[in-house]
Design a protein around this motif. Structure first.
Motif, PDB file in Angstrom:
ATOM      1  N   GLN A   3       0.857  -1.183   0.000  1.00 37.20           N
ATOM      2  CA  GLN A   3       0.000   0.000   0.000  1.00 37.20           C
ATOM      3  C   GLN A   3       0.895   1.236   0.000  1.00 37.20           C
ATOM      4  O   GLN A   3       1.870   1.305   0.762  1.00 37.20           O
ATOM      5  N   VAL A   5       0.902   5.478   0.189  1.00 34.86           N
ATOM      6  CA  VAL A   5       0.122   6.655   0.566  1.00 34.86           C
ATOM      7  C   VAL A   5       0.965   7.896   0.361  1.00 34.86           C
ATOM      8  O   VAL A   5       2.017   8.063   0.996  1.00 34.86           O
ATOM      9  N   GLU A   6       0.491   8.769  -0.517  1.00 38.67           N
ATOM     10  CA  GLU A   6       1.187  10.025  -0.797  1.00 38.67           C
ATOM     11  C   GLU A   6       0.707  11.118   0.153  1.00 38.67           C
ATOM     12  O   GLU A   6      -0.455  11.115   0.584  1.00 38.67           O
ATOM     13  N   CYS A  22       5.929   9.518   0.024  1.00 36.32           N
ATOM     14  CA  CYS A  22       5.187   8.308  -0.310  1.00 36.32           C
ATOM     15  C   CYS A  22       5.591   7.242   0.689  1.00 36.32           C
ATOM     16  O   CYS A  22       6.721   6.743   0.656  1.00 36.32           O
ATOM     17  N   ARG A  45      -1.680  10.108 -17.653  1.00 33.04           N
ATOM     18  CA  ARG A  45      -0.660  10.034 -16.602  1.00 33.04           C
ATOM     19  C   ARG A  45       0.723  10.022 -17.263  1.00 33.04           C
ATOM     20  O   ARG A  45       0.944   9.303 -18.252  1.00 33.04           O
ATOM     21  N   TYR A  95       1.164  10.850  -8.344  1.00 33.52           N
ATOM     22  CA  TYR A  95       1.043   9.478  -7.888  1.00 33.52           C
ATOM     23  C   TYR A  95       2.422   8.873  -7.624  1.00 33.52           C
ATOM     24  O   TYR A  95       3.354   9.067  -8.404  1.00 33.52           O
ATOM     25  N   TYR A 113       2.293  -1.319  -8.259  1.00 33.45           N
ATOM     26  CA  TYR A 113       1.487  -0.791  -7.167  1.00 33.45           C
ATOM     27  C   TYR A 113       1.420   0.726  -7.308  1.00 33.45           C
ATOM     28  O   TYR A 113       2.424   1.371  -7.653  1.00 33.45           O
ATOM     29  N   TRP A 114       0.250   1.268  -6.982  1.00 37.62           N
ATOM     30  CA  TRP A 114       0.021   2.697  -7.123  1.00 37.62           C
ATOM     31  C   TRP A 114      -0.654   3.257  -5.884  1.00 37.62           C
ATOM     32  O   TRP A 114      -1.476   2.583  -5.246  1.00 37.62           O
ATOM     33  N   GLY A 115      -0.296   4.501  -5.552  1.00 37.67           N
ATOM     34  CA  GLY A 115      -0.996   5.200  -4.496  1.00 37.67           C
ATOM     35  C   GLY A 115      -2.254   5.855  -5.045  1.00 37.67           C
ATOM     36  O   GLY A 115      -2.541   5.777  -6.248  1.00 37.67           O
ATOM     37  N   GLN A 116      -2.981   6.527  -4.170  1.00 38.86           N
ATOM     38  CA  GLN A 116      -4.238   7.177  -4.555  1.00 38.86           C
ATOM     39  C   GLN A 116      -4.015   8.563  -5.133  1.00 38.86           C
ATOM     40  O   GLN A 116      -4.927   9.122  -5.745  1.00 38.86           O
ATOM     41  N   GLY A 117      -2.847   9.103  -4.920  1.00 38.69           N
ATOM     42  CA  GLY A 117      -2.537  10.410  -5.499  1.00 38.69           C
ATOM     43  C   GLY A 117      -2.721  11.558  -4.526  1.00 38.69           C
ATOM     44  O   GLY A 117      -3.500  11.469  -3.574  1.00 38.69           O
ATOM     45  N   THR A 118      -1.993  12.636  -4.784  1.00 35.44           N
ATOM     46  CA  THR A 118      -2.120  13.856  -3.998  1.00 35.44           C
ATOM     47  C   THR A 118      -2.130  15.035  -4.966  1.00 35.44           C
ATOM     48  O   THR A 118      -1.347  15.077  -5.922  1.00 35.44           O
TER      49      THR A 118
END
Length: 124
Positions: A3, A5-6, A22, A45, A95, A113-118
């Motif tokens: 997981q 998280v940014e 991140c 992206r 991301y 794997y990717w974060g949700q973005g900020t």
């Protein structure tokens, strides 16, 4: 599973700086290549910066070279993106991504794997 998280996004004036973080959890990413991507409104992206597993090799998109820097702290399972001299065209959702590969990777398809973005917004 990993997981990501940014954090660190926000609103900044042109010429300002932001530092994105991140944080990875679930398993260590110390053996993974890591990268930052961004998606401007209405666009695809795009790669921003990448770093290999050890931090000894980095790569940047031409549009951010000399202004952005990527680093990692494997002890903290965290990757950073230092953004300086920000411009309005840097406005995007940013991301974080992790790749099973250990070397530098720049293609979206090579990240697993990717974060949700900020959100980063740069005002003129």
């Amino acid at each position: 599973q990993v997981q990501l998280v940014e954090s660190g996004g926000g609103l900044v004036q042109a010429g300002g700086s932001l530092r994105l973080s991140c944080a990875a959890s679930g398993r260590t990413v110390s053996a993974y290549a890591m990268g930052w991507f961004r998606q401007p409104p209405g666009k695809e992206r795009q790669f921003v910066a990448g770093i290999n597993w050890s931090g000894g090799s980095t790569g940047f998109a031409d549009s951010v070279k000399g202004r952005f820097d990527i680093s990692r702290d494997n002890a903290k399972n965290t990757v950073y993106l230092q953004m300086n001299n920000l411009k309005p065209e840097d406005t995007a959702v940013y991301y974080c991504a992790a790749s099973f590969y250990t070397g530098l990777v720049a293609r979206t398809s090579e990240y697993h794997y990717w974060g949700q973005g900020t959100q980063v917004t740069v005002s003129s």
